[in-house]
Write a protein that holds these residues in place. Sequence first.
Motif, PDB file in Angstrom:
ATOM      1  N   LYS A   1      -5.996 -13.826  27.025  1.00 19.56           N
ATOM      2  CA  LYS A   1      -6.632 -13.289  28.226  1.00 19.56           C
ATOM      3  C   LYS A   1      -5.841 -13.489  29.507  1.00 19.56           C
ATOM      4  CE  LYS A   1     -11.289 -12.854  30.080  1.00 19.56           C
ATOM      5  NZ  LYS A   1     -11.635 -11.605  29.392  1.00 19.56           N
ATOM      6  N   ALA A   2      -5.359 -14.717  29.721  1.00 25.25           N
ATOM      7  CA  ALA A   2      -4.644 -15.005  30.973  1.00 25.25           C
ATOM      8  C   ALA A   2      -3.413 -14.103  31.120  1.00 25.25           C
ATOM      9  CB  ALA A   2      -4.235 -16.471  31.019  1.00 25.25           C
ATOM     10  N   ASN A   3      -2.656 -13.952  30.036  1.00 26.25           N
ATOM     11  CA  ASN A   3      -1.470 -13.096  30.088  1.00 26.25           C
ATOM     12  C   ASN A   3      -1.839 -11.633  30.244  1.00 26.25           C
ATOM     13  OD1 ASN A   3       0.855 -14.831  29.903  1.00 26.25           O
ATOM     14  ND2 ASN A   3       0.216 -15.330  27.833  1.00 26.25           N
ATOM     15  N   ALA A   4      -2.901 -11.200  29.552  1.00 33.00           N
ATOM     16  CA  ALA A   4      -3.330  -9.795  29.652  1.00 33.00           C
ATOM     17  C   ALA A   4      -3.735  -9.463  31.085  1.00 33.00           C
ATOM     18  CB  ALA A   4      -4.489  -9.527  28.691  1.00 33.00           C
ATOM     19  N   LEU A   5      -4.505 -10.360  31.695  1.00 31.43           N
ATOM     20  CA  LEU A   5      -4.953 -10.118  33.072  1.00 31.43           C
ATOM     21  C   LEU A   5      -3.784 -10.149  34.052  1.00 31.43           C
ATOM     22  CD1 LEU A   5      -8.304 -12.147  33.134  1.00 31.43           C
ATOM     23  CD2 LEU A   5      -8.037  -9.658  33.105  1.00 31.43           C
ATOM     24  N   GLN A   6      -2.804 -11.011  33.767  1.00 31.42           N
ATOM     25  CA  GLN A   6      -1.616 -11.077  34.645  1.00 31.42           C
ATOM     26  C   GLN A   6      -0.794  -9.787  34.541  1.00 31.42           C
ATOM     27  OE1 GLN A   6      -0.762 -13.761  36.842  1.00 31.42           O
ATOM     28  NE2 GLN A   6       0.461 -12.049  37.600  1.00 31.42           N
ATOM     29  N   VAL A   7      -0.599  -9.314  33.316  1.00 32.04           N
ATOM     30  CA  VAL A   7       0.155  -8.063  33.126  1.00 32.04           C
ATOM     31  C   VAL A   7      -0.585  -6.911  33.796  1.00 32.04           C
ATOM     32  CG1 VAL A   7       1.024  -6.397  31.436  1.00 32.04           C
ATOM     33  CG2 VAL A   7       1.258  -8.842  30.988  1.00 32.04           C
ATOM     34  N   LEU A   8      -1.916  -6.868  33.624  1.00 37.58           N
ATOM     35  CA  LEU A   8      -2.709  -5.814  34.259  1.00 37.58           C
ATOM     36  C   LEU A   8      -2.580  -5.882  35.781  1.00 37.58           C
ATOM     37  CD1 LEU A   8      -4.780  -3.511  34.239  1.00 37.58           C
ATOM     38  CD2 LEU A   8      -6.587  -5.252  34.177  1.00 37.58           C
ATOM     39  N   HIS A   9      -2.716  -7.079  36.325  1.00 38.41           N
ATOM     40  CA  HIS A   9      -2.612  -7.271  37.777  1.00 38.41           C
ATOM     41  C   HIS A   9      -1.258  -6.784  38.295  1.00 38.41           C
ATOM     42  CE1 HIS A   9      -1.348  -9.657  41.322  1.00 38.41           C
ATOM     43  NE2 HIS A   9      -2.580  -9.420  41.740  1.00 38.41           N
TER      44      HIS A   9
ATOM     45  N   LEU B   1       5.035  -8.793  22.294  1.00 41.25           N
ATOM     46  CA  LEU B   1       5.819  -7.639  22.758  1.00 41.25           C
ATOM     47  C   LEU B   1       5.342  -7.160  24.131  1.00 41.25           C
ATOM     48  CD1 LEU B   1       6.154  -5.638  19.410  1.00 41.25           C
ATOM     49  CD2 LEU B   1       7.972  -6.882  20.603  1.00 41.25           C
ATOM     50  N   MET B   2       4.038  -7.219  24.379  1.00 41.92           N
ATOM     51  CA  MET B   2       3.508  -6.829  25.691  1.00 41.92           C
ATOM     52  C   MET B   2       4.024  -7.761  26.781  1.00 41.92           C
ATOM     53  SD  MET B   2       1.669  -4.076  26.030  1.00 41.92           S
ATOM     54  CE  MET B   2       0.431  -4.226  27.347  1.00 41.92           C
ATOM     55  N   GLN B   3       3.982  -9.057  26.512  1.00 40.99           N
ATOM     56  CA  GLN B   3       4.469 -10.035  27.498  1.00 40.99           C
ATOM     57  C   GLN B   3       5.964  -9.855  27.749  1.00 40.99           C
ATOM     58  OE1 GLN B   3       3.275 -14.178  26.707  1.00 40.99           O
ATOM     59  NE2 GLN B   3       1.756 -13.320  25.336  1.00 40.99           N
TER      60      GLN B   3
ATOM     61  N   GLU C   1     -13.661  -7.096  29.238  1.00 41.59           N
ATOM     62  CA  GLU C   1     -12.665  -8.179  29.193  1.00 41.59           C
ATOM     63  C   GLU C   1     -11.685  -8.076  30.360  1.00 41.59           C
ATOM     64  OE1 GLU C   1     -12.584 -10.756  27.226  1.00 41.59           O
ATOM     65  OE2 GLU C   1     -14.131 -10.149  25.805  1.00 41.59           O
ATOM     66  N   LEU C   2     -11.300  -6.850  30.700  1.00 38.45           N
ATOM     67  CA  LEU C   2     -10.280  -6.657  31.738  1.00 38.45           C
ATOM     68  C   LEU C   2     -10.853  -6.521  33.143  1.00 38.45           C
ATOM     69  CD1 LEU C   2      -7.926  -4.174  29.828  1.00 38.45           C
ATOM     70  CD2 LEU C   2      -7.528  -6.606  30.244  1.00 38.45           C
TER      71      LEU C   2
ATOM     72  N   PHE D   1      -1.188   0.134  32.428  1.00 35.96           N
ATOM     73  CA  PHE D   1      -1.385  -0.941  31.439  1.00 35.96           C
ATOM     74  C   PHE D   1      -1.785  -0.414  30.066  1.00 35.96           C
ATOM     75  CE2 PHE D   1      -4.245  -3.947  29.310  1.00 35.96           C
ATOM     76  CZ  PHE D   1      -3.478  -5.092  29.274  1.00 35.96           C
ATOM     77  N   ALA D   2      -2.875   0.359  29.975  1.00 33.09           N
ATOM     78  CA  ALA D   2      -3.375   0.827  28.678  1.00 33.09           C
ATOM     79  C   ALA D   2      -2.381   1.762  27.998  1.00 33.09           C
ATOM     80  CB  ALA D   2      -4.729   1.513  28.848  1.00 33.09           C
ATOM     81  N   ILE D   3      -1.791   2.667  28.780  1.00 35.79           N
ATOM     82  CA  ILE D   3      -0.827   3.613  28.209  1.00 35.79           C
ATOM     83  C   ILE D   3       0.389   2.871  27.663  1.00 35.79           C
ATOM     84  CG2 ILE D   3       0.745   5.519  28.749  1.00 35.79           C
ATOM     85  CD1 ILE D   3      -2.182   6.358  28.570  1.00 35.79           C
ATOM     86  N   VAL D   4       0.868   1.883  28.407  1.00 39.06           N
ATOM     87  CA  VAL D   4       1.997   1.071  27.932  1.00 39.06           C
ATOM     88  C   VAL D   4       1.586   0.293  26.672  1.00 39.06           C
ATOM     89  CG1 VAL D   4       3.447  -0.934  28.480  1.00 39.06           C
ATOM     90  CG2 VAL D   4       3.238   0.930  30.114  1.00 39.06           C
ATOM     91  N   GLY D   5       0.345  -0.205  26.650  1.00 36.68           N
ATOM     92  CA  GLY D   5      -0.147  -0.919  25.468  1.00 36.68           C
ATOM     93  C   GLY D   5      -0.134  -0.042  24.224  1.00 36.68           C
TER      94      GLY D   5
END
Length: 272
Positions: A137-145, A217-219, A89-90, A173-177
């Motif tokens: 997805k869009a927000n997850a990919l943006q946060v990862l980027h 919360l992630m966003q 996904e990522l 990203f994953a650790i913060v998640g």
Amino acid sequence: SSLKYSKNELLRSALSVHPDKVEKSIDDIMALKKINPDTNPQLGISLQASLLQVVGYRSLVGEVEKLRREPYDCENAHHETLLMQLWKELRPDTPLTGRISKQWCEIGFQGNDPKTDFRGMGLLGLHNLLYFAEHDKANALQVLHDSLQPKHNEMSPSEWEQKSLDKAIGFSFAIVGINITDLAYSLLVSGALKTHLYNVAPELPGLLHFQQTFCYLMQEFHRFWTEEDPGDIMEFNRIRSKFHRRILKQLKHPDTALCPHFSASDLHLVNL
């Protein structure tokens, strides 16, 4: 005395009844209190909705706790499938070279094998990360980027202008998640999320609502981290504590509903 005891028992047991038995519990309570359901129809409906929320919240705490207590097991095919799905996904365009790989650092794990990072939150951390990657997805990919960008103060002004970047993030990203999963979990078990969940789930809060709360919360943490513009990752604990206090303050308002809009959601929740 025995009648009073039975009344208290009935009311106490109603709070831990299975959701399917809520309607019967309300009938019993109204009979006990000698309330005529025909002359007070709305009261029965309101009581039932309230009791569903209470037992639903308790049930959700149990479901979340079960996931948190289940350790990640690399011998478990289902666990491994979930982890591989998170990578796909990522990083849809980048094949994983192997199960043990430094590539995992690209999505914010600390080492070559993500299983060690799940220790604190068990499967709950993986479920939340995967839900974020699949359903927002869009927000997850943006946060990862953004999380992969170097700090702007580590670049020369010309490099910064060339990249045309806003404030950069620089966190795993994953650790913060997994850390934000811990935050969401603590808000849930302390009861702080009751206001929010009762507002977004008029009848029965469930795991879906908890996972959508995690996405929110992630966003918000991503936005908050950017606003705080820390010098480096060493400021993480301070900023996380400040963020926690901000969320707790929001949750004190009776109308609070911490929810982003999810394109994949049929709940049409509003971001307040």
